[in-house]
Design a protein around this motif. Structure first.
Motif, PDB file in Angstrom:
ATOM      1  N   GLY A  60       0.891  -1.115   0.046  1.00  0.00           N
ATOM      2  CA  GLY A  60      -0.050  -0.009  -0.117  1.00  0.00           C
ATOM      3  C   GLY A  60       0.811   1.105  -0.009  1.00  0.00           C
ATOM      4  N   VAL A  61       0.648   1.976  -0.994  1.00  0.00           N
ATOM      5  CA  VAL A  61       1.328   3.112  -1.112  1.00  0.00           C
ATOM      6  C   VAL A  61       0.468   4.580  -0.625  1.00  0.00           C
ATOM      7  N   PHE A  62       1.143   5.246   0.543  1.00  0.00           N
ATOM      8  CA  PHE A  62       0.553   6.351   1.096  1.00  0.00           C
ATOM      9  C   PHE A  62       1.504   7.754   0.927  1.00  0.00           C
ATOM     10  N   VAL A  63       0.591   8.648   1.296  1.00  0.00           N
ATOM     11  CA  VAL A  63       1.464  10.182   1.524  1.00  0.00           C
ATOM     12  C   VAL A  63       1.069  10.399   2.835  1.00  0.00           C
ATOM     13  N   ASP A  64       1.960  10.455   3.867  1.00  0.00           N
ATOM     14  CA  ASP A  64       1.631  10.998   5.205  1.00  0.00           C
ATOM     15  C   ASP A  64       0.276  10.804   5.675  1.00  0.00           C
ATOM     16  N   PRO A  65       0.097   9.442   5.712  1.00  0.00           N
ATOM     17  CA  PRO A  65      -1.444   8.903   5.972  1.00  0.00           C
ATOM     18  C   PRO A  65      -1.552   9.033   7.508  1.00  0.00           C
ATOM     19  N   ASP A  66      -2.900   9.066   7.883  1.00  0.00           N
ATOM     20  CA  ASP A  66      -3.468   9.047   9.418  1.00  0.00           C
ATOM     21  C   ASP A  66      -3.644   7.668   9.474  1.00  0.00           C
ATOM     22  N   ASP A  67      -3.855   7.049  10.804  1.00  0.00           N
ATOM     23  CA  ASP A  67      -3.983   5.814  11.166  1.00  0.00           C
ATOM     24  C   ASP A  67      -5.699   5.192  10.352  1.00  0.00           C
ATOM     25  N   ALA A  68      -6.470   5.967  10.358  1.00  0.00           N
ATOM     26  CA  ALA A  68      -7.618   5.484   9.677  1.00  0.00           C
ATOM     27  C   ALA A  68      -7.517   5.215   8.331  1.00  0.00           C
ATOM     28  N   LEU A  69      -6.890   6.043   7.626  1.00  0.00           N
ATOM     29  CA  LEU A  69      -6.554   5.528   6.207  1.00  0.00           C
ATOM     30  C   LEU A  69      -5.747   4.230   6.126  1.00  0.00           C
ATOM     31  N   ILE A  70      -4.608   4.118   6.734  1.00  0.00           N
ATOM     32  CA  ILE A  70      -4.090   2.943   6.694  1.00  0.00           C
ATOM     33  C   ILE A  70      -4.690   1.826   7.234  1.00  0.00           C
ATOM     34  N   ASP A  71      -5.514   1.862   8.343  1.00  0.00           N
ATOM     35  CA  ASP A  71      -6.205   0.684   8.727  1.00  0.00           C
ATOM     36  C   ASP A  71      -7.357   0.190   7.795  1.00  0.00           C
ATOM     37  N   SER A  72      -7.811   1.050   7.210  1.00  0.00           N
ATOM     38  CA  SER A  72      -9.151   0.860   5.991  1.00  0.00           C
ATOM     39  C   SER A  72      -8.273   0.280   4.916  1.00  0.00           C
ATOM     40  N   ALA A  73      -7.134   0.635   4.582  1.00  0.00           N
ATOM     41  CA  ALA A  73      -6.563   0.062   3.298  1.00  0.00           C
ATOM     42  C   ALA A  73      -6.137  -1.403   3.412  1.00  0.00           C
ATOM     43  N   ILE A  74      -5.500  -1.681   4.904  1.00  0.00           N
ATOM     44  CA  ILE A  74      -5.026  -2.842   5.088  1.00  0.00           C
ATOM     45  C   ILE A  74      -6.219  -4.092   5.103  1.00  0.00           C
ATOM     46  N   ALA A  75      -7.377  -3.388   5.639  1.00  0.00           N
ATOM     47  CA  ALA A  75      -8.654  -4.374   5.780  1.00  0.00           C
ATOM     48  C   ALA A  75      -9.227  -4.513   4.330  1.00  0.00           C
ATOM     49  N   ALA A  76      -8.893  -3.702   3.462  1.00  0.00           N
ATOM     50  CA  ALA A  76      -9.577  -3.791   2.110  1.00  0.00           C
ATOM     51  C   ALA A  76      -8.658  -4.885   1.412  1.00  0.00           C
ATOM     52  N   ALA A  77      -7.479  -4.504   1.400  1.00  0.00           N
ATOM     53  CA  ALA A  77      -6.595  -5.055   0.141  1.00  0.00           C
ATOM     54  C   ALA A  77      -5.633  -5.899   1.054  1.00  0.00           C
ATOM     55  N   SER A  78      -5.842  -6.451   2.299  1.00  0.00           N
ATOM     56  CA  SER A  78      -4.717  -7.365   2.989  1.00  0.00           C
ATOM     57  C   SER A  78      -3.423  -7.110   2.638  1.00  0.00           C
ATOM     58  N   LEU A  79      -3.011  -5.962   2.989  1.00  0.00           N
ATOM     59  CA  LEU A  79      -1.717  -5.480   2.627  1.00  0.00           C
ATOM     60  C   LEU A  79      -0.499  -5.923   3.543  1.00  0.00           C
ATOM     61  N   ASP A  80       0.600  -6.436   2.619  1.00  0.00           N
ATOM     62  CA  ASP A  80       1.759  -6.960   3.461  1.00  0.00           C
ATOM     63  C   ASP A  80       2.888  -6.023   3.809  1.00  0.00           C
ATOM     64  N   ILE A  81       2.776  -4.813   3.124  1.00  0.00           N
ATOM     65  CA  ILE A  81       3.880  -3.720   3.209  1.00  0.00           C
ATOM     66  C   ILE A  81       3.303  -2.619   3.066  1.00  0.00           C
TER      67      ILE A  81
END
Length: 213
Positions: A60-81
């Motif tokens: 998952g590629v982010f630009v200075d993300p907040d925790d909510a965005l990261i958590d939602s992306a991980i849940a959606a895409a099963s991110l490893d990194i």
């Protein structure tokens, strides 16, 4: 010479996911940054991630993300990194500690003075991604086809595992690997026909060139 792995970043369609996997990509990148033409929504990312086999890492590629965005992306895409751009080292370290996941910190490079900042990421991120520095007025931190002087990395003592990004394409990736010694390369705009429009044939060509260096 060590084997070279490749990450295809900013994928947003099933056919390009399939091309990257068929070509032997080690990592697939999903962008979660709305200003980018490569941005994917959570439902879209979930459907695409389902096409990625377990052996291929989802980034998952982010630009200075907040925790909510990261958590939602991980849940959606099963991110490893998680790949973090324009994110302070202490914030990178905090994200890594909270999630216990592999985290990459992007370092924007134009001069040797920029490389001197690599040490600040070494204790915070698992891997440093050397990327070309974009102009201060640019809307995006990467994916603009810019490259930096690869000779800056000759003889450089890397303080952590690293990857090379910025302006790579099928025509120059072999040279980039030869000059820098990179064992992981990352491409986005170099396999596109227009911003955000990935081309399966260009993806395949890039992966062939990276392997044949």
């Amino acid at each position: 010479m060590p084997n070279v792995s490749a990450k295809i970043c900013g994928l947003s369609t099933p056919d390009t996911i399939d091309s990257a996997i068929a070509g032997g990509a080690s990592h697939i990148g999903f962008v979660f940054f709305p200003p980018s033409p490569r941005n994917v929504g959570f439902e879209q990312a979930a459907a695409l991630a389902n096409r990625v086999p377990a052996a291929v890492r989802r980034v998952g590629v982010f630009v200075d993300p907040d925790d909510a965005l990261i958590d939602s992306a991980i849940a959606a895409a099963s991110l490893d990194i998680l790949q973090l751009h324009k994110t302070a080292p202490d914030r990178i370290a905090a994200i890594r500690a909270r999630l216990a996941r592999e985290v990459w910190g992007a370092l924007a490079v134009k001069t040797s003075a920029d490389l001197a900042q690599a040490g600040t990421l070494a204790g915070a991120a698992d891997r440093i991604l050397y990327d070309a520095k974009t102009p201060d007025t640019a809307a995006l931190p990467g994916g603009m086809g810019l490259r930096f002087d690869w000779n800056l990395l000759r003889g450089f003592r890397h303080p952590a595992p690293w990857a090379l990004s910025g302006g790579l394409d099928a025509a120059n990736v072999a040279e980039a690997i030869a000059r820098t010694g990179a064992t992981l390369v990352d491409v986005s705009s170099g396999v596109e026909t227009a911003p955000g429009v990935k081309d399966p044939a260009r993806i395949a060509a890039f992966l062939r060139a990276a392997r044949a260096r």
